[in-house]
Write a protein that holds these residues in place. Structure first.
Motif, PDB file in Angstrom:
ATOM      1  N   VAL A   6      75.757  53.807  51.024  1.00 35.91           N
ATOM      2  CA  VAL A   6      76.438  53.093  50.110  1.00 35.91           C
ATOM      3  C   VAL A   6      75.637  51.576  50.238  1.00 35.91           C
ATOM      4  CG1 VAL A   6      78.667  52.087  49.635  1.00 35.91           C
ATOM      5  CG2 VAL A   6      78.845  54.339  50.563  1.00 35.91           C
ATOM      6  N   ILE A   7      75.430  51.177  48.981  1.00 33.82           N
ATOM      7  CA  ILE A   7      74.933  49.792  49.066  1.00 33.82           C
ATOM      8  C   ILE A   7      75.480  48.766  47.852  1.00 33.82           C
ATOM      9  CG2 ILE A   7      72.861  50.595  50.307  1.00 33.82           C
ATOM     10  CD1 ILE A   7      71.389  50.580  47.417  1.00 33.82           C
ATOM     11  N   THR A   8      75.147  47.558  48.159  1.00 33.87           N
ATOM     12  CA  THR A   8      75.323  46.664  46.906  1.00 33.87           C
ATOM     13  C   THR A   8      73.850  46.440  46.036  1.00 33.87           C
ATOM     14  OG1 THR A   8      74.898  44.777  47.804  1.00 33.87           O
ATOM     15  CG2 THR A   8      77.303  45.620  48.235  1.00 33.87           C
ATOM     16  N   ILE A   9      74.043  46.013  44.793  1.00 29.91           N
ATOM     17  CA  ILE A   9      72.934  45.666  44.110  1.00 29.91           C
ATOM     18  C   ILE A   9      73.406  44.339  43.433  1.00 29.91           C
ATOM     19  CG2 ILE A   9      71.240  45.992  42.287  1.00 29.91           C
ATOM     20  CD1 ILE A   9      70.746  47.694  44.564  1.00 29.91           C
ATOM     21  N   GLU A  10      72.742  43.174  43.800  1.00 30.93           N
ATOM     22  CA  GLU A  10      73.119  41.854  43.404  1.00 30.93           C
ATOM     23  C   GLU A  10      72.093  40.981  43.138  1.00 30.93           C
ATOM     24  OE1 GLU A  10      75.526  39.661  46.323  1.00 30.93           O
ATOM     25  OE2 GLU A  10      75.278  41.074  47.956  1.00 30.93           O
ATOM     26  N   PRO A  11      71.389  40.901  42.214  1.00 31.12           N
ATOM     27  CA  PRO A  11      70.466  40.058  41.841  1.00 31.12           C
ATOM     28  C   PRO A  11      71.195  38.504  41.516  1.00 31.12           C
ATOM     29  CG  PRO A  11      70.728  41.366  39.760  1.00 31.12           C
ATOM     30  CD  PRO A  11      71.737  41.961  41.061  1.00 31.12           C
ATOM     31  N   PHE A  12      70.323  37.575  42.019  1.00 32.33           N
ATOM     32  CA  PHE A  12      70.577  36.150  41.648  1.00 32.33           C
ATOM     33  C   PHE A  12      69.512  35.661  40.833  1.00 32.33           C
ATOM     34  CE2 PHE A  12      73.192  37.057  45.453  1.00 32.33           C
ATOM     35  CZ  PHE A  12      74.274  36.160  45.273  1.00 32.33           C
ATOM     36  N   LEU A  13      69.694  35.409  39.765  1.00 31.57           N
ATOM     37  CA  LEU A  13      68.426  34.854  38.819  1.00 31.57           C
ATOM     38  C   LEU A  13      68.843  33.475  38.750  1.00 31.57           C
ATOM     39  CD1 LEU A  13      67.704  37.593  36.168  1.00 31.57           C
ATOM     40  CD2 LEU A  13      67.080  37.379  38.802  1.00 31.57           C
ATOM     41  N   THR A  14      67.967  32.562  38.506  1.00 29.57           N
ATOM     42  CA  THR A  14      68.054  31.148  38.516  1.00 29.57           C
ATOM     43  C   THR A  14      66.958  30.578  37.361  1.00 29.57           C
ATOM     44  OG1 THR A  14      67.803  28.987  39.663  1.00 29.57           O
ATOM     45  CG2 THR A  14      66.692  31.021  40.459  1.00 29.57           C
ATOM     46  N   THR A  15      67.516  29.408  36.588  1.00 28.32           N
ATOM     47  CA  THR A  15      66.740  28.603  35.632  1.00 28.32           C
ATOM     48  C   THR A  15      65.665  27.839  36.313  1.00 28.32           C
ATOM     49  OG1 THR A  15      68.228  26.787  35.607  1.00 28.32           O
ATOM     50  CG2 THR A  15      68.522  28.988  34.152  1.00 28.32           C
ATOM     51  N   GLY A  16      65.680  27.703  37.828  1.00 28.63           N
ATOM     52  CA  GLY A  16      64.874  26.765  38.772  1.00 28.63           C
ATOM     53  C   GLY A  16      64.460  27.165  40.191  1.00 28.63           C
ATOM     54  N   ALA A  17      65.312  26.694  40.724  1.00 31.59           N
ATOM     55  CA  ALA A  17      65.055  26.856  42.379  1.00 31.59           C
ATOM     56  C   ALA A  17      65.175  28.417  42.755  1.00 31.59           C
ATOM     57  CB  ALA A  17      66.008  26.039  43.161  1.00 31.59           C
ATOM     58  N   ASP A  18      64.217  28.759  43.629  1.00 29.39           N
ATOM     59  CA  ASP A  18      64.146  30.118  44.329  1.00 29.39           C
ATOM     60  C   ASP A  18      64.945  30.261  45.792  1.00 29.39           C
ATOM     61  OD1 ASP A  18      62.231  28.705  45.841  1.00 29.39           O
ATOM     62  OD2 ASP A  18      60.493  30.091  45.246  1.00 29.39           O
ATOM     63  N   TYR A  19      65.694  29.150  46.003  1.00 31.79           N
ATOM     64  CA  TYR A  19      66.303  29.345  47.460  1.00 31.79           C
ATOM     65  C   TYR A  19      67.623  28.550  47.040  1.00 31.79           C
ATOM     66  CZ  TYR A  19      64.713  24.526  48.262  1.00 31.79           C
ATOM     67  OH  TYR A  19      64.390  23.277  48.296  1.00 31.79           O
ATOM     68  N   VAL A  20      68.528  28.640  48.208  1.00 36.94           N
ATOM     69  CA  VAL A  20      69.843  28.104  48.056  1.00 36.94           C
ATOM     70  C   VAL A  20      70.007  27.471  49.471  1.00 36.94           C
ATOM     71  CG1 VAL A  20      71.245  29.343  46.515  1.00 36.94           C
ATOM     72  CG2 VAL A  20      71.212  30.205  48.797  1.00 36.94           C
ATOM     73  N   LEU A  21      70.899  26.545  49.567  1.00 36.33           N
ATOM     74  CA  LEU A  21      71.099  25.809  50.788  1.00 36.33           C
ATOM     75  C   LEU A  21      72.452  25.915  51.272  1.00 36.33           C
ATOM     76  CD1 LEU A  21      69.075  22.654  50.103  1.00 36.33           C
ATOM     77  CD2 LEU A  21      68.401  24.253  51.557  1.00 36.33           C
ATOM     78  N   GLU A  22      72.836  26.103  52.522  1.00 35.44           N
ATOM     79  CA  GLU A  22      74.212  26.372  52.881  1.00 35.44           C
ATOM     80  C   GLU A  22      74.511  24.735  53.238  1.00 35.44           C
ATOM     81  OE1 GLU A  22      75.627  28.937  56.114  1.00 35.44           O
ATOM     82  OE2 GLU A  22      75.859  27.215  57.260  1.00 35.44           O
TER      83      GLU A  22
END
Length: 247
Positions: free
Chosen positions: A196-212
């Motif tokens: 049992v898994i999730t599939i969750e792509p995050f696509l973006t118009t610019g940056a390739d990372y996020v910051l907490e």
């Protein structure tokens, strides 16, 4: 988790349907002028009406029933006094538990008035998720997830947020395996029937990372790009995967 009985399947289908209905109703009721807390309270009441509860709230003391992220915030947004504005890009993520089973789903959409660029980003991200899901079955290498996400992002002219991943689920919020959103040819792990898994792509118009952010939860893009996420919880089989998070 790995499915061990029909009871497991039934329990997962039940909580999968509940989180899907909750997300669907939250989206349907999202309006400019309401606060994210008001929207979250609706989600919490729907979960409660089905005998379910927010898994992140119960297990990690997350300050909300659901995650609601707006514009540059793409994940783990804390519901609060933020007022939803016309044209906002919203991401709702619902992860809940019932009878010991956990399912997780997410969806990005825009509040009217609609922008073609944002609509296209959300649609392409959803289509990417579905393309990944359709390719998965027993024996397929885990790195196929990242290969397809990366290829579809490039085809659409988007980048991939690389520090957010798909993952195992079923008994707790995050379980093994962690599944990278970009291709790693060194990863020789394979999928097994019953996983049992999730599939969750995050696509973006610019940056390739996020910051907490300082609140310890919210994940924000470091620039003024936008991102979309869509997420289903699935069961791997020897044929087509079973999508659990459908209403």
């Amino acid at each position: 988790m790995t499915i061990g009985s029909q009871q497991d399947i039934d329990g997962l289908k039940d909580i999968g349907r509940i989180v899907a209905v909750t997300l669907q109703e939250m989206k349907r009721n999202t309006k400019a002028g309401m606060t994210t807390k008001e929207l979250d309270e609706l989600g919490g009441s729907i979960l409660q009406s089905h005998g379910a509860f927010s898994a992140p709230k119960r297990n990690f003391n997350f300050p909300g029933h659901t995650c609601i992220s707006i514009n540059r915030d793409i994940a783990h947004g804390i519901p609060g006094d933020t007022v939803i504005q016309p044209g906002d890009l919203i991401n709702i993520d619902v992860c809940a538990e019932k009878n010991g089973y956990v399912a997780d789903t997410g969806h990005s959409f825009q509040v009217a008035p609609y922008s073609e660029d944002v609509t296209r980003l959300c649609r392409h991200t959803h289509d990417t998720m579905m393309k990944v899901i359709s390719a998965l079955r027993h024996g397929v290498k885990l790195n196929e997830v990242g290969r397809i996400i990366q290829a579809e992002a490039k085809r659409g002219g988007y980048a991939v947020i690389e520090n957010l991943c798909s993952h195992g689920v079923g008994r707790s919020v995050h379980e093994a395996p962690q599944i990278a959103p970009v291709y790693n040819k060194q990863d020789q792990r394979t999928l097994r029937a019953g996983q049992v898994i999730t599939i969750e792509p995050f696509l973006t118009t610019g940056a390739d990372y996020v910051l907490e952010q300082p609140d310890g939860w919210t994940l924000r893009l470091p620039d003024h790009s936008l991102a979309a996420q869509h997420e289903h919880t699935i069961i791997i089989t020897r044929g087509a995967p079973v999508i659990l998070t459908v209403a």
